[in-house]
Motif scaffolding. Structure first.
Motif, PDB file in Angstrom:
ATOM      1  N   THR B  54       0.825  -1.220   0.000  1.00 34.74           N
ATOM      2  CA  THR B  54       0.000   0.000   0.000  1.00 34.74           C
ATOM      3  C   THR B  54       0.853   1.263   0.000  1.00 34.74           C
ATOM      4  O   THR B  54       0.331   2.360  -0.111  1.00 34.74           O
ATOM      5  CB  THR B  54      -0.942   0.036   1.221  1.00 34.74           C
ATOM      6  OG1 THR B  54      -0.128   0.114   2.408  1.00 34.74           O
ATOM      7  CG2 THR B  54      -1.825  -1.188   1.279  1.00 34.74           C
ATOM      8  N   ILE B  55       2.181   1.086   0.148  1.00 37.69           N
ATOM      9  CA  ILE B  55       3.059   2.255   0.118  1.00 37.69           C
ATOM     10  C   ILE B  55       3.381   2.581  -1.331  1.00 37.69           C
ATOM     11  O   ILE B  55       3.904   1.746  -2.064  1.00 37.69           O
ATOM     12  CB  ILE B  55       4.351   1.989   0.920  1.00 37.69           C
ATOM     13  CG1 ILE B  55       3.996   1.718   2.385  1.00 37.69           C
ATOM     14  CG2 ILE B  55       5.314   3.166   0.799  1.00 37.69           C
ATOM     15  CD1 ILE B  55       5.169   1.263   3.227  1.00 37.69           C
ATOM     16  N   GLU B  61       1.152   5.430  -8.325  1.00 34.96           N
ATOM     17  CA  GLU B  61       1.424   4.533  -9.454  1.00 34.96           C
ATOM     18  C   GLU B  61       2.513   3.510  -9.170  1.00 34.96           C
ATOM     19  O   GLU B  61       2.540   2.443  -9.764  1.00 34.96           O
ATOM     20  CB  GLU B  61       1.897   5.378 -10.649  1.00 34.96           C
ATOM     21  CG  GLU B  61       0.800   6.097 -11.362  1.00 34.96           C
ATOM     22  CD  GLU B  61       0.898   5.842 -12.857  1.00 34.96           C
ATOM     23  OE1 GLU B  61       1.651   4.958 -13.260  1.00 34.96           O
ATOM     24  OE2 GLU B  61       0.210   6.537 -13.604  1.00 34.96           O
ATOM     25  N   ILE B  62       3.461   3.878  -8.309  1.00 38.54           N
ATOM     26  CA  ILE B  62       4.689   3.101  -8.183  1.00 38.54           C
ATOM     27  C   ILE B  62       4.747   2.371  -6.836  1.00 38.54           C
ATOM     28  O   ILE B  62       4.620   2.986  -5.777  1.00 38.54           O
ATOM     29  CB  ILE B  62       5.925   4.027  -8.318  1.00 38.54           C
ATOM     30  CG1 ILE B  62       5.922   4.753  -9.672  1.00 38.54           C
ATOM     31  CG2 ILE B  62       7.221   3.261  -8.126  1.00 38.54           C
ATOM     32  CD1 ILE B  62       6.207   3.877 -10.868  1.00 38.54           C
ATOM     33  N   MET B  63       4.946   1.048  -6.898  1.00 45.07           N
ATOM     34  CA  MET B  63       5.108   0.252  -5.681  1.00 45.07           C
ATOM     35  C   MET B  63       6.579   0.191  -5.284  1.00 45.07           C
ATOM     36  O   MET B  63       7.458   0.253  -6.144  1.00 45.07           O
ATOM     37  CB  MET B  63       4.592  -1.178  -5.913  1.00 45.07           C
ATOM     38  CG  MET B  63       3.079  -1.255  -5.814  1.00 45.07           C
ATOM     39  SD  MET B  63       2.428  -2.836  -6.362  1.00 45.07           S
ATOM     40  CE  MET B  63       3.224  -3.937  -5.262  1.00 45.07           C
ATOM     41  N   VAL B  64       6.831   0.061  -3.976  1.00 54.65           N
ATOM     42  CA  VAL B  64       8.218   0.069  -3.502  1.00 54.65           C
ATOM     43  C   VAL B  64       8.551  -1.224  -2.748  1.00 54.65           C
ATOM     44  O   VAL B  64       7.677  -1.856  -2.151  1.00 54.65           O
ATOM     45  CB  VAL B  64       8.517   1.265  -2.569  1.00 54.65           C
ATOM     46  CG1 VAL B  64       8.196   2.572  -3.253  1.00 54.65           C
ATOM     47  CG2 VAL B  64       7.763   1.145  -1.257  1.00 54.65           C
ATOM     48  N   ASN B  65       9.822  -1.558  -2.806  1.00 54.99           N
ATOM     49  CA  ASN B  65      10.343  -2.689  -2.058  1.00 54.99           C
ATOM     50  C   ASN B  65      11.653  -2.194  -1.455  1.00 54.99           C
ATOM     51  O   ASN B  65      12.585  -1.850  -2.179  1.00 54.99           O
ATOM     52  CB  ASN B  65      10.603  -3.834  -3.048  1.00 54.99           C
ATOM     53  CG  ASN B  65      10.844  -5.134  -2.347  1.00 54.99           C
ATOM     54  OD1 ASN B  65      11.563  -5.187  -1.342  1.00 54.99           O
ATOM     55  ND2 ASN B  65      10.265  -6.188  -2.857  1.00 54.99           N
ATOM     56  N   ALA B 117      11.450   8.186   1.959  1.00 56.35           N
ATOM     57  CA  ALA B 117      11.940   9.457   1.393  1.00 56.35           C
ATOM     58  C   ALA B 117      13.447   9.378   1.121  1.00 56.35           C
ATOM     59  O   ALA B 117      13.922   9.801   0.063  1.00 56.35           O
ATOM     60  CB  ALA B 117      11.627  10.601   2.352  1.00 56.35           C
ATOM     61  N   GLU B 118      14.172   8.809   2.090  1.00 57.64           N
ATOM     62  CA  GLU B 118      15.626   8.645   1.927  1.00 57.64           C
ATOM     63  C   GLU B 118      15.927   7.746   0.712  1.00 57.64           C
ATOM     64  O   GLU B 118      16.803   8.040  -0.106  1.00 57.64           O
ATOM     65  CB  GLU B 118      16.162   8.018   3.225  1.00 57.64           C
ATOM     66  CG  GLU B 118      17.597   7.535   3.172  1.00 57.64           C
ATOM     67  CD  GLU B 118      17.968   6.707   4.419  1.00 57.64           C
ATOM     68  OE1 GLU B 118      17.179   6.696   5.400  1.00 57.64           O
ATOM     69  OE2 GLU B 118      19.025   6.060   4.398  1.00 57.64           O
ATOM     70  N   ALA B 119      15.163   6.656   0.616  1.00 58.74           N
ATOM     71  CA  ALA B 119      15.381   5.708  -0.483  1.00 58.74           C
ATOM     72  C   ALA B 119      15.073   6.353  -1.827  1.00 58.74           C
ATOM     73  O   ALA B 119      15.797   6.153  -2.812  1.00 58.74           O
ATOM     74  CB  ALA B 119      14.512   4.475  -0.267  1.00 58.74           C
ATOM     75  N   GLU B 120      14.011   7.145  -1.861  1.00 57.33           N
ATOM     76  CA  GLU B 120      13.621   7.813  -3.101  1.00 57.33           C
ATOM     77  C   GLU B 120      14.711   8.791  -3.545  1.00 57.33           C
ATOM     78  O   GLU B 120      14.989   8.937  -4.739  1.00 57.33           O
ATOM     79  CB  GLU B 120      12.289   8.532  -2.882  1.00 57.33           C
ATOM     80  CG  GLU B 120      11.488   8.691  -4.148  1.00 57.33           C
ATOM     81  CD  GLU B 120      10.164   9.419  -3.923  1.00 57.33           C
ATOM     82  OE1 GLU B 120       9.815   9.702  -2.757  1.00 57.33           O
ATOM     83  OE2 GLU B 120       9.496   9.703  -4.930  1.00 57.33           O
TER      84      GLU B 120
END
Lengths: 196, 149
Positions: B54-55, B61-65, B117-120
């Motif tokens: 759900t993040i 549009e974009i799913m994260v792992n 946010a850091e990962a992005e």
């Protein structure tokens, strides 16, 4: 280097063994005297085709355990021989990069799927293409990835292609089911062969 | 130091669409596999279940792992040398191919839990500047020793 039949047999035996091989075991396996086996094994080490280590094969240690024995395994390094020089690996790297950049992964898989089926036994088909297959319970696994240098750089692209390629090759065999189940250091593909 | 990794993907349909059913069914077993993998340290969860589906980034549009591992090999062996690979092979059934880099790695202090946010930010770095010591990929990997020496 591998033109001598004894030497080639020794190399093949060590490559397929799946464990470090001592001189006595290798000599027995190919049916030659230990001194001859030792001579050829060390030549293969000199040529960089095998790696050598020293181990106590008996499991004993300390005084009285004897000298550590030499054990052999296939060298991690790759050897390509081509006369005149050709650089297919460099080309393959560039093509893989282009396939990824173009988003053409599906086109590569489709090309692999179009390979004609080979009607022989799966183990024979895989062995002939350099996979070094072995039986593990009800499945066939492979010790060698023929595309190793490329799959280390483009793992998903190359393994997905390899899956399609092996499925196409074994396509004639209705009992063979291909799936991906890679283990560290081995080929990504597993072939399940049903009995009937 | 530990290794943090972000990868992002644009799903072809919403999570309750039948097209995503096989992906959805694989989430729990694959997450369990990750949690039990040698060298696994941490992964992002959304608080609604065991996963992070759900993040979303970029307006949903974009799913994260997002996960942390104790070495390059630990992450590599889970991602590419385990049953996880079978799902990577089939990823186009569920996700569009992205033209920009879709994954990034960076070194973090032991115990650090990276935020989305850091990962992005790291992903933006690798997209705009290419791989470097602060944001890199498997193909252009920066070993920890480069940072500490």
């Amino acid at each position: 280097m591998l033109a001598d039949p004894v030497r080639r047999d020794l190399y093949e035996y060590v490559a397929d063994a799946g464990h470090e091989v001592g001189r006595a075991e290798a000599a027995d396996a190919v049916g030659v005297a230990r001194t001859l086996a030792a001579f050829h094994l060390d030549k293969l080490v000199d040529a960089g085709l095998l790696d050598v280590a020293h181990r106590r094969l008996t499991g004993r240690s300390g005084p009285g355990a004897g000298r550590p024995a030499k054990v052999y395994r296939v060298a991690a390094r790759e050897h390509l021989a081509s006369v005149p020089p050709r650089d297919y690996r460099g080309l393959a790297m560039l093509l893989a990069e282009a396939v990824e950049a173009a988003g053409a992964e599906e086109a590569l898989k489709a090309a692999a799927r179009r390979l004609p089926a080979d009607p022989r036994e799966p183990v024979v088909v895989l062995a002939e293409r350099g996979y070094r297959p072995y039986r593990d319970g009800g499945v066939i696994r492979c010790r060698n990835c023929p595309f190793h240098a490329l799959s280390a750089q483009f793992p998903v692209l190359v393994c997905a292609m390899n899956y399609e390629l092996i499925e196409a090759l074994l396509g004639g065999d209705a009992r063979a089911r291909v799936r991906l189940d890679p283990l560290p250091g081995e080929c990504c593909v597993v072939v399940e062969v049903s009995k009937n | 130091m530990h290794l943090a990794q972000l990868n992002v993907a644009r799903p072809r349909a919403s999570m309750d669409d039948p097209q995503m059913a096989n992906f959805k069914a694989a989430l729990d077993p694959v997450n369990l596999l990750a949690d039990a993998a040698p060298g696994f340290v941490w992964r992002l969860r959304d608080g609604f279940g065991g996963d992070a589906t759900t993040i979303r980034l970029a307006g949903g549009e974009i799913m994260v792992n997002l996960s942390v591992w104790d070495s390059r090999d630990a992450l590599w062996n889970f991602a590419y040398r385990s049953p996880h690979m079978e799902y990577l092979r089939r990823r186009r059934e569920w996700f569009h191919q992205l033209v920009e880099p879709y994954q990034v790695m960076w070194w973090v202090p032991v115990g650090h839990r990276p935020t989305v946010a850091e990962a992005e930010d790291r992903l933006k770095t690798v997209r705009s500047e290419g791989p470097g010591p602060a944001a890199f990929t498997f193909r252009n990997f920066y070993p920890m020793e480069i940072l500490t020496t």
